[in-house]
Design a protein around this motif. Structure first.
Motif, PDB file in Angstrom:
ATOM      1  N   VAL A   1      18.720   0.631  12.463  1.00 55.82           N
ATOM      2  CA  VAL A   1      17.527   0.270  13.362  1.00 55.82           C
ATOM      3  C   VAL A   1      16.755  -0.526  12.888  1.00 55.82           C
ATOM      4  CG1 VAL A   1      17.991   1.981  15.512  1.00 55.82           C
ATOM      5  CG2 VAL A   1      16.284   2.541  13.452  1.00 55.82           C
ATOM      6  N   LYS A   2      16.061  -1.515  13.273  1.00 58.82           N
ATOM      7  CA  LYS A   2      15.076  -2.458  12.548  1.00 58.82           C
ATOM      8  C   LYS A   2      13.939  -2.533  13.783  1.00 58.82           C
ATOM      9  CE  LYS A   2      13.299  -5.744  10.155  1.00 58.82           C
ATOM     10  NZ  LYS A   2      12.744  -5.492   8.547  1.00 58.82           N
ATOM     11  N   CYS A   3      12.661  -2.202  13.247  1.00 64.22           N
ATOM     12  CA  CYS A   3      11.417  -2.359  14.135  1.00 64.22           C
ATOM     13  C   CYS A   3      10.923  -3.759  13.864  1.00 64.22           C
ATOM     14  CB  CYS A   3      10.537  -1.380  13.595  1.00 64.22           C
ATOM     15  SG  CYS A   3       9.070  -1.553  14.847  1.00 64.22           S
ATOM     16  N   THR A   4      10.841  -4.490  15.007  1.00 63.43           N
ATOM     17  CA  THR A   4      10.143  -5.747  14.782  1.00 63.43           C
ATOM     18  C   THR A   4       8.867  -5.938  15.214  1.00 63.43           C
ATOM     19  OG1 THR A   4      11.197  -6.411  17.004  1.00 63.43           O
ATOM     20  CG2 THR A   4      12.478  -6.983  14.961  1.00 63.43           C
ATOM     21  N   LEU A   5       8.088  -5.045  15.353  1.00 61.85           N
ATOM     22  CA  LEU A   5       6.735  -4.938  15.915  1.00 61.85           C
ATOM     23  C   LEU A   5       5.715  -5.508  15.105  1.00 61.85           C
ATOM     24  CD1 LEU A   5       6.262  -1.673  18.214  1.00 61.85           C
ATOM     25  CD2 LEU A   5       6.229  -3.976  19.039  1.00 61.85           C
ATOM     26  N   HIS A   6       4.952  -6.181  15.593  1.00 59.64           N
ATOM     27  CA  HIS A   6       3.712  -6.858  14.730  1.00 59.64           C
ATOM     28  C   HIS A   6       2.528  -5.942  14.925  1.00 59.64           C
ATOM     29  CE1 HIS A   6       0.314  -9.347  13.394  1.00 59.64           C
ATOM     30  NE2 HIS A   6       1.180 -10.005  12.796  1.00 59.64           N
TER      31      HIS A   6
END
Length: 960
Positions: A624-629
């Protein structure tokens, strides 16, 4: 000569473009929005539907469709076919009459408006004097009788619409023969109904709203009989032999009246209140149909007890001891009965009841025991639950097609087997060249599979995801169960059910692999289901896995809805697509992107928080990859709390505007001495001048801040076998594009088939590209060495595509909302770009590769990009050169939902919603065109057919 040609103008290419591209809106699929009138011709076997927007649509045998539009865009109140003619008359709510004809042109029939007419009274008369409430096309085919609010009946000639003033039937003339005590008590008031005698065309029955009914002799221009009703009249119906007629009334009663040959005062034979004795709703329409066995069919609309069932929309059918009140989920507009229309026939012998409700068309088989519904081949209620997404799959293999139809046929066992009863006209369109599926996801957690190959959009199969989850509704409950002693004997019919048990069940993304039969659907609460096709019912446990997209990052707290609760233990599924694994995203946000690779057995999914990859063969998470800024707090609030963030987003918009103004002022000059300011201004002007010289029509695009909300929102996912690390070795890869203009690329290691279950799939991030203006990425595509898009998974294995060119260098095409950009692989250096926002002022909303074939030769076809913008334009852009080929206006720019719902097909067609219940189909290709082409031939008229065609909307006209 070359120097006289415009730059970039190639005559050969221009000719080729004419052979490849052509824009046509071809057909409207689904159910007409806001229907208002219904008509039927027993002579032509055609049905007509009018709408509030002034549209009129004719339907016959499957594939026979016609459409017309009144220029006034007023509501169609009534539709009447002219007996034994290919003509019909429409009445609009502006009191205008319109004559339409079916005429042949170039080998096919067309619906054309011939004349229009508005009835006008003498100078100074009130509007009610000529306000039309009832229309009767006479069997002579020469005149129309028009009943009005004033009680007068005007006669107009056909087709000229000339008023024959000497034949007007005035209310004063009618009242001369009526007993004086009746005249004093009440006036004629408005004309409620006009009915021609079924055996004698020189007599018509006139019904007035206050209850007076008169049999009028047209030859002698006088009343021969009058019938004094005590209740407000709603409608009239002649029995077939003309010896009796039925009147229905506002108090929920109906009365049978004899018509004798002498002039005695007729007394009613029978007066019944079917659902009395308590106050009942009006019976607005009634049929009395005779049969060979002697027991008539009595069919009427309304009449339900007001107190308990006043909100029901019902039509009751009574035949001997059988009685059923069909209960519709939306308001009944009108209905008609299909019965034997031969004038020599002794009995009616009804075969079917056709009901137009506000949200669907329902046909009931009256010949089969139990009166089951008939499965409609067209006019599908697409919005039986609100459409939330669409997915089109072209050229379905025959085996998969047959398996889907087989699964659907097991669901339709409750439908009647009778042939479709509305069978007028002949479909002369060529057979579809291939089998196409349109899949629609719905708010109630269902996916419907539609046959989109031809003109008729036909439901093949319905898949429900509800069984996997625990909801308030029991999936096994039967809405049609009735107690033996229940009264009234209500029975739910139709499929329209706009209420969802849980909004989290809504389907947001669909992907079907037509070669392997794997299907994946994703929903509103972060649920991703992977399914496979099974021809038999089965009971099994659905495996569960959770994907934590926040990866335990601190400081983030999800404020949206909870995930759906799942059922424990084995779940029973009917034949068709059956889920075998559920991936639950955490937080349970809406799934915004989805991709399936059936050859590698991988499914990728994205939300507003990140994206993940799941191996559905080993049933394990790959990564999984979190893309949240850090500023993406809005992404954690969820769709159900979006309203709270409106002020915040408005605030951010104003800050951005203010920032841009401040920064431009700073560029033009700020603090410091005059020489520095002058130097800075000169430099700025020089740069601006260079930009103007290079691209004189370009506008400056405002760069988006990384702090804008929803930058981590994953807009697109894409699998590709390409050169990611070096130019000598290609490998499987997964690409993801976000709302903040970032593209992530992961290289994948998929074990060979013999070790697929033993070794895990591995992934490693290889690239990260940040677009300069941070525009949202809406599409990613890899082109092979020939500049051709990579084939779909398993497409080459099934010999349906050439193997991709792995010798030449590959290219990466990234489509953002503002521009299209080509990068070389594996270095990811910019090679080519096309700025759409800067040049056109538009933003890309949808993009897809489409194959366009030449209409002149079968040997030539090419792949191009079909791009839909926020202005509703469709642009076709060549690959790999990124040159604009042609632009078509398609959807109104104000129609935001239509633009959002648009879906392109692989061969240059498309669909978009023009209303909640209708898809507009369009074609961009000269070769692939699906449109109605049909002929209506006038049948031979053996004799004057006086069989009553009671398909009007008189009550609707009065009540409106």
């Amino acid at each position: 000569m070359r120097r006289f040609l415009r730059p970039g103008h190639d005559p050969v290419r221009e000719r080729l473009k004419r052979d490849l591209f052509q824009f046509n809106k071809t057909v409207e699929h689904g159910f007409p929005h806001q229907p208002s009138a219904l008509g039927y011709s027993p002579f032509l076997h055609l049905m007509a539907i009018g709408t509030r927007s002034g549209a009129i649509k004719l339907y016959g045998a499957p594939g026979v469709e016609f459409m017309g539009l009144h220029e006034e865009n007023n509501t169609v109140m009534q539709i009447h076919f002219i007996p034994d003619q290919c003509q019909l008359v429409t009445l609009l709510d502006d009191n205008s009459l319109h004559l339409w004809s079916l005429k042949q042109h170039s080998g096919a029939s067309e619906l054309r408006e011939e004349h229009r007419f508005t009835l006008k009274g003498p100078p100074g008369s009130p509007p009610s004097a000529t306000q039309i409430t009832a229309v009767l096309p006479h069997s002579s085919r020469e005149v129309l009788y028009l009943g009005t609010e004033s009680g007068n009946i005007f006669v107009v000639e056909l087709p000229s619409f000339r008023v024959l003033e000497d034949r007007t039937i005035t209310s004063e003339a009618v009242l001369q023969r009526v007993p004086e005590k009746y005249c004093n008590r009440r006036s004629c008031e408005l004309v409620e109904a006009l009915r021609e005698h079924p055996k004698n065309p020189d007599q018509i029955l006139i019904g007035y709203s206050r209850g007076l009914i008169v049999l009028w002799d047209l030859q002698n221009n006088k009343a021969t009989h009058h019938f004094l009703g005590s209740q407000q009249l709603e409608n009239l119906y002649w029995q077939r032999d003309g010896s009796k007629f039925i009147s229905c009334h506002y108090d929920g009663s109906y009365t049978q009246w004899p018509v004798s040959s002498d002039n005695r005062q007729p007394e009613p034979l029978e007066n019944l209140v079917p659902y009395g004795p308590f106050p009942c709703k009006a019976i607005s329409k009634i049929y009395w149909q005779t049969t060979k066995n002697g027991l008539p069919y009595i069919i009427f609309q309304g009449g339900m007890p007001r107190a308990s069932y006043g909100d029901r929309h019902s039509i009751s059918v009574v035949h001997g001891s059988q009685q059923t009140a069909f209960d519709f989920t939306s308001r009944v507009i009108d209905f008609f009965i299909i019965f034997g229309s031969e004038p020599t026939a002794e009995f009616d012998d009804p075969s079917a009841m056709v009901v137009l409700a506000e949200e669907e068309l329902v046909v009931i088989d009256l010949k089969t025991a139990g009166w089951p519904a008939v499965h409609p081949p067209y006019l599908a209620s697409l919005h039986c639950s609100a459409i939330t997404c669409s997915h089109h799959v072209s050229n379905i293999p025959l085996k998969l097609w047959e398996r889907i139809i087989s699964a659907g046929s097991k669901q339709n066992i409750h439908y009647s087997n009778m042939p479709w009863p509305i069978d007028g006209g002949t479909n002369i369109a060529p057979d579809p060249p291939q089998r196409d599926l349109l899949l629609t996801g719905h708010e109630d957690g269902t996916v419907r599979f539609w046959d989109a190959s031809g003109v008729c959009l036909r439901l093949l199969y319905k898949l429900s995801t509800v069984r996997v989850f625990l909801t308030d509704a029991d999936p096994n409950e039967n809405m049609n169960t009735l107690g033996e002693d229940e009264w009234p004997p209500l029975r739910k019919v139709g499929t329209f059910d706009p209420y969802s048990d849980d909004p989290r069940l809504g389907i947001q993304k669909i992907y079907l692999c037509k070669y392997s039969g794997y299907l994946t659907v994703a929903g509103t609460a972060g649920q991703v289901l992977v399914m496979e096709l099974n021809d038999e019912d089965a009971e099994h446990v659905v495996d569960h896995a959770e994907a934590d997209l926040l990866q335990d990052q601190e400081g983030y707290r999800w404020k949206g809805h909870e995930k759906l609760k799942t059922r424990d233990g084995p779940v029973r599924f009917e034949a068709g697509f059956q889920p075998f694994v559920l991936v639950q995203c955490q937080p349970p946000a809406v799934v915004t992107s989805l991709a399936l690779h059936s050859e590698w057995k991988l499914v990728a999914f994205g939300t507003s928080h990140g994206f993940g990859l799941f191996d559905y063969q080993q049933k394990r998470q790959v990564f999984v990859k979190c893309t949240l800024h850090p500023s993406d707090q809005l992404a954690l609030e969820g769709p159900l709390s979006r309203v709270k963030s409106l002020k915040k987003s408005l605030r951010q918009s104003f800050r951005r505007i203010r920032r841009s103004r401040v920064s431009s002022r700073k560029r033009r000059g700020g603090s410091g001495n005059a020489s520095e300011v002058q130097e800075a201004n000169a430099k700025f002007d020089q740069e601006a001048l260079q930009e103007m010289e290079l691209a004189p029509v370009q506008r400056k695009i405002e760069a988006r801040s990384a702090e804008d909300s929803f930058t981590g929102f994953v807009r697109t996912l894409y699998f590709a076998d390409t050169f990611l690390r070096d130019s000598s070795r290609h490998c499987p890869s997964l690409w993801a594009g976000t709302n903040g203009g970032t593209v992530y690329a992961f290289s994948l290691r998929v074990p060979p088939a013999e070790r697929r279950m033993d070794e895990p799939v591995k992934a490693e991030q290889a690239k990260e590209i940040q677009l300069m203006h941070r525009a949202p990425v809406v599409g990613i595509l890899v082109l092979d060495g020939r500049g051709t898009p990579l084939p779909e998974p398993l497409e080459v294995a099934h010999d349906l595509s050439k193997s991709p060119d792995m010798q030449g260098s590959h290219q990466l095409l990234v489509v953002s909302e503002e521009q299209l950009k080509v990068f070389t692989l594996p270095k990811v250096s910019s090679k080519l770009k096309l700025k759409l926002t800067a040049l056109e002022g538009c933003r890309v909303r949808k993009v897809m590769v489409a194959n366009f074939g030449s209409c002149k030769t079968d040997d030539y076809s090419e792949n191009d990009l079909a791009v839909l913008t926020n202005l509703g334009d469709i642009q076709i852009i060549s690959l790999p050169s990124l040159k604009l080929q042609i632009r078509y206006p398609c959807i109104r720019k104000e129609d935001v939902s239509g633009i959002a719902s648009c879906v392109f097909t692989k061969y240059g067609q498309g669909f978009y919603l023009i209303s909640p219940s209708e898809f507009e189909r369009f074609s961009l290709s000269t070769k692939w065109l699906v449109e109605p082409r049909c002929v209506v031939d006038t049948p031979e008229v053996t004799s004057n057919n006086h069989v009553h065609n009671k398909s009007g909307m008189e009550n609707a006209a009065r009540k409106s």
